[in-house]
Design a protein around this motif. Structure first.
Motif, PDB file in Angstrom:
ATOM      1  N   TRP A  42       0.825  -1.212   0.000  1.00  9.43           N
ATOM      2  CA  TRP A  42       0.000   0.000   0.000  1.00  9.43           C
ATOM      3  C   TRP A  42       0.859   1.262   0.000  1.00  9.43           C
ATOM      4  O   TRP A  42       0.383   2.346  -0.362  1.00  9.43           O
ATOM      5  CB  TRP A  42      -0.936   0.011   1.210  1.00  9.43           C
ATOM      6  CG  TRP A  42      -2.046  -0.982   1.090  1.00  9.43           C
ATOM      7  CD1 TRP A  42      -2.096  -2.233   1.616  1.00  9.43           C
ATOM      8  CD2 TRP A  42      -3.281  -0.795   0.387  1.00  9.43           C
ATOM      9  NE1 TRP A  42      -3.272  -2.849   1.298  1.00  9.43           N
ATOM     10  CE2 TRP A  42      -4.033  -1.992   0.547  1.00  9.43           C
ATOM     11  CE3 TRP A  42      -3.837   0.251  -0.352  1.00  9.43           C
ATOM     12  CZ2 TRP A  42      -5.291  -2.151  -0.019  1.00  9.43           C
ATOM     13  CZ3 TRP A  42      -5.094   0.088  -0.912  1.00  9.43           C
ATOM     14  CH2 TRP A  42      -5.801  -1.097  -0.747  1.00  9.43           C
ATOM     15  N   TRP A  44       3.058   1.954  -2.025  1.00 11.55           N
ATOM     16  CA  TRP A  44       3.257   2.413  -3.397  1.00 11.55           C
ATOM     17  C   TRP A  44       2.225   3.474  -3.776  1.00 11.55           C
ATOM     18  O   TRP A  44       2.526   4.363  -4.588  1.00 11.55           O
ATOM     19  CB  TRP A  44       3.198   1.238  -4.372  1.00 11.55           C
ATOM     20  CG  TRP A  44       4.353   0.302  -4.200  1.00 11.55           C
ATOM     21  CD1 TRP A  44       4.306  -0.973  -3.741  1.00 11.55           C
ATOM     22  CD2 TRP A  44       5.732   0.572  -4.469  1.00 11.55           C
ATOM     23  NE1 TRP A  44       5.559  -1.521  -3.694  1.00 11.55           N
ATOM     24  CE2 TRP A  44       6.452  -0.600  -4.139  1.00 11.55           C
ATOM     25  CE3 TRP A  44       6.421   1.682  -4.957  1.00 11.55           C
ATOM     26  CZ2 TRP A  44       7.832  -0.684  -4.289  1.00 11.55           C
ATOM     27  CZ3 TRP A  44       7.797   1.592  -5.106  1.00 11.55           C
ATOM     28  CH2 TRP A  44       8.494   0.419  -4.775  1.00 11.55           C
ATOM     29  N   ILE A  45       1.038   3.373  -3.203  1.00 16.37           N
ATOM     30  CA  ILE A  45       0.043   4.424  -3.441  1.00 16.37           C
ATOM     31  C   ILE A  45       0.530   5.731  -2.826  1.00 16.37           C
ATOM     32  O   ILE A  45       0.392   6.810  -3.415  1.00 16.37           O
ATOM     33  CB  ILE A  45      -1.315   4.014  -2.858  1.00 16.37           C
ATOM     34  CG1 ILE A  45      -1.850   2.768  -3.565  1.00 16.37           C
ATOM     35  CG2 ILE A  45      -2.328   5.162  -2.970  1.00 16.37           C
ATOM     36  CD1 ILE A  45      -3.162   2.261  -3.029  1.00 16.37           C
ATOM     37  N   LEU A  49       1.196   9.308  -4.731  1.00 20.95           N
ATOM     38  CA  LEU A  49       0.560  10.557  -4.317  1.00 20.95           C
ATOM     39  C   LEU A  49       1.595  11.631  -3.987  1.00 20.95           C
ATOM     40  O   LEU A  49       1.430  12.808  -4.348  1.00 20.95           O
ATOM     41  CB  LEU A  49      -0.344  10.306  -3.101  1.00 20.95           C
ATOM     42  CG  LEU A  49      -1.587   9.445  -3.359  1.00 20.95           C
ATOM     43  CD1 LEU A  49      -2.331   9.192  -2.055  1.00 20.95           C
ATOM     44  CD2 LEU A  49      -2.506  10.119  -4.379  1.00 20.95           C
TER      45      LEU A  49
END
Length: 205
Positions: A42, A44-45, A49
């Motif tokens: 997660w 990587w999100i 961003l």
């Protein structure tokens, strides 16, 4: 690890797609490493961003941010380190098996078992042994970025280096026990449940 024509030997053992049987210890260790890897993915999100925010700030608002740049590097590094063990469990890492994959399954298991215990694990241990004081020193001195507007608490990022390698060590040890199960029958082979296979990254029962 193996091609589709490789015999798996004793048909009574619960072999997976690679031809290696599972055991209770390897199943638990694999589930732990995979759980950390999936949770870390997660990040990587977060990397995406932060990078998009930094690009918008730099090229639209004309306000660059050293803190955002460093945060993207740190998140990228943490996500990479914490998912290395996951790649080992799924045998999804880069391998050079031009010769080994041509051998019988038991010969492959011997090569892997000896390679893990006499090459991979000692090297990783030495790396962890060097990186733990490296992270500890950063914590003792509360190291921060050398840039005036950079990020503090560098020990958090540096601590992920030995932690990620520790997960790789756990994944490799788990794989070694599976090789041992195939070659020596110890630990005893088990048939993993559907939930165990999903937790260890194998969606098919």
């Amino acid at each position: 690890m193996t091609d589709s024509n490789t015999p798996v030997g004793d048909p009574t053992l619960p072999y997976d797609k690679e031809g290696l049987p599972s055991n209770a210890l390897s199943t638990r260790l694999d589930c732990l490493v995979v759980a950390v890897g999936r949770l870390s993915s997660w990040l990587w999100i977060g990397v995406l961003l932060v990078v998009l925010t930094n690009v918008f700030s730099r090229y639209v608002l004309q306000q660059g941010s050293i803190a955002l740049e460093e945060l993207s590097w740190h998140l990228f590094g943490i996500a990479t380190m914490l998912t290395l063990g996951y790649a080992v469990v799924l045998d999804d890492h880069v391998r050079v098996d031009v010769l080994k994959e041509k051998f019988p399954l038991k010969a492959q298991a011997w090569i892997e078992l000896l390679g893990i215990f006499f090459l991979a694990l000692p090297i990783i241990y030495l790396m962890i042994d060097a990186l733990v004081p490296y992270a500890w020193k950063a914590w003792i001195y509360q190291e921060r970025s050398q840039a005036p507007s950079g990020l503090p608490y560098r020990f958090i990022f540096k601590s992920m280096l030995p932690l990620g390698l520790l997960l790789v060590m756990v994944a490799l040890f788990s794989r070694a026990t599976r090789c041992s199960t195939l070659l020596f029958g110890f630990p005893r082979a088990i048939a993993p449940t559907h939930d165990d296979r999903r937790s260890a990254g194998h969606p098919n029962p």
